[in-house]
Design an enzyme around this catalytic site. Structure first.
Site, PDB file in Angstrom:
ATOM      1  N   GLY A  87       0.564  -1.300   0.129  1.00 13.27           N
ATOM      2  CA  GLY A  87       0.062   0.365  -0.194  1.00 13.27           C
ATOM      3  C   GLY A  87       0.603   1.117   0.294  1.00 13.27           C
ATOM      4  O   GLY A  87       0.058   2.187  -0.203  1.00 13.27           O
ATOM      5  N   ASP A  95      -5.476   2.516  10.683  1.00  7.12           N
ATOM      6  CA  ASP A  95      -6.816   2.036  10.491  1.00  7.12           C
ATOM      7  C   ASP A  95      -7.031   1.956  11.971  1.00  7.12           C
ATOM      8  O   ASP A  95      -7.241   2.855  13.286  1.00  7.12           O
ATOM      9  CB  ASP A  95      -6.981   1.238   9.553  1.00  7.12           C
TER      10      ASP A  95
HETATM   11  P1  IMP Z   1      -4.723  -1.423  10.882  1.00  9.90           P
HETATM   12  O1  IMP Z   1      -3.691  -2.190  11.052  1.00  9.90           O
HETATM   13  O2  IMP Z   1      -5.942  -2.036  11.237  1.00  9.90           O
HETATM   14  O3  IMP Z   1      -4.446   0.167  11.317  1.00  9.90           O
HETATM   15  O4  IMP Z   1      -4.713  -1.276   9.236  1.00  9.90           O
HETATM   16  C1  IMP Z   1      -4.296  -1.148   8.394  1.00  9.90           C
HETATM   17  C2  IMP Z   1      -4.232  -1.847   7.021  1.00  9.90           C
HETATM   18  O5  IMP Z   1      -5.607  -1.982   6.724  1.00  9.90           O
HETATM   19  C3  IMP Z   1      -3.666  -0.507   5.721  1.00  9.90           C
HETATM   20  O6  IMP Z   1      -2.109  -0.910   5.591  1.00  9.90           O
HETATM   21  C4  IMP Z   1      -4.353  -1.297   4.494  1.00  9.90           C
HETATM   22  O7  IMP Z   1      -3.665  -1.745   3.829  1.00  9.90           O
HETATM   23  C5  IMP Z   1      -5.467  -2.056   5.425  1.00  9.90           C
HETATM   24  N1  IMP Z   1      -7.095  -0.701   4.964  1.00  9.90           N
HETATM   25  C6  IMP Z   1      -7.514   0.466   6.106  1.00  9.90           C
HETATM   26  N2  IMP Z   1      -8.120   0.706   5.742  1.00  9.90           N
HETATM   27  C7  IMP Z   1      -8.321   0.642   4.709  1.00  9.90           C
HETATM   28  C8  IMP Z   1      -8.932   1.058   3.471  1.00  9.90           C
HETATM   29  O8  IMP Z   1     -10.089   2.018   3.603  1.00  9.90           O
HETATM   30  N3  IMP Z   1      -8.713   0.680   2.765  1.00  9.90           N
HETATM   31  C9  IMP Z   1      -7.702  -0.477   1.914  1.00  9.90           C
HETATM   32  N4  IMP Z   1      -7.288  -0.631   2.867  1.00  9.90           N
HETATM   33  C10 IMP Z   1      -7.369  -0.160   4.060  1.00  9.90           C
HETATM   34 MG    MG Z   2      -0.874  -0.884   4.152  1.00  9.86          MG
END
Ligand code: IMP
Ligand code: MG
Length: 172
Positions: A42, A101
């Site tokens: 990403g 996120d």
């Molecule tokens: P976390 O571990 O929940 O903070 O998630 C982070 C990862 O989830 C990011 O690096 C993204 O790959 C994916 N992610 C979270 N939200 C989105 C979104 O709205 N669109 C696409 N990928 C997302």
């Molecule tokens: Mg990511």
């Protein structure tokens, strides 16, 4: 099937903000070399655009992690899939990520990297969805705070699609 993508942040806005972030980071790291660590996949577009506008020396490395379970499950576990290619001991590390996120991915990455004794360790993200946070993560800088919507483009995917879009779009 084609989903509908609505522009949330235009290409011009994204590019302008990344240039601002690069000058702020360059100011903060004046006199040092920034070792940027991109989280695959990403972060690729953000990392390349950000690094292009840095005015201090930059080195780069990448790592890949996978998270099991979706962002809303309480057991979302993170695993290392690809490790760095060079040692970070004594380096000024900046972790570059597409979006913060739940915070699970970045808190895992930060803990792992801290244990390897970098000189400094900071995190920058292009996007932040603060409403979704489960695990706290300290950010040095973010491009945009966005509401709880699923976004694509600028590296972010939906089922591996849309990473190449030059803007941030919402899928809804
Ligand atoms: P976390 O571990 O929940 O903070 O998630 C982070 C990862 O989830 C990011 O690096 C993204 O790959 C994916 N992610 C979270 N939200 C989105 C979104 O709205 N669109 C696409 N990928 C997302
Ligand atoms: Mg990511």
């Amino acid at each position: 099937m084609e989903e509908k993508v609505n522009v949330l942040i235009s290409e011009e806005e994204v590019d302008k903000r990344i240039k601002e972030m690069a000058s702020e980071l360059s100011r903060k790291y004046k006199g040092s070399t920034v070792h940027m660590i991109g989280i695959l996949k990403g972060s690729i577009m953000f990392l390349s655009e950000l690094s292009k506008h840095m005015t201090v020396p930059v080195t780069m490395d990448f790592m890949a992690v996978s998270s099991y379970g979706n962002g809303t499950s309480s057991s979302g576990q993170v695993n290392l899939k690809l490790d760095l290619s060079v040692d970070i001991e004594g380096r000024d590390v900046v972790v570059v990520e597409d979006i913060l996120d739940s915070g699970r991915t970045l808190s895992y990455v930060v803990e792992l990297l801290k244990s390897r004794n970098p000189e400094t360790l900071k995190v920058v993200t292009l996007l932040d969805k603060p409403d979704r946070r489960v695990v706290p993560v300290e950010l040095e800088m973010t491009g945009f705070e966005i509401p709880d919507r699923f976004v694509v483009g600028y590296g972010l995917d939906y089922a591996e699609k849309y990473r190449n879009l030059p803007y941030i779009g919402a899928l809804d």
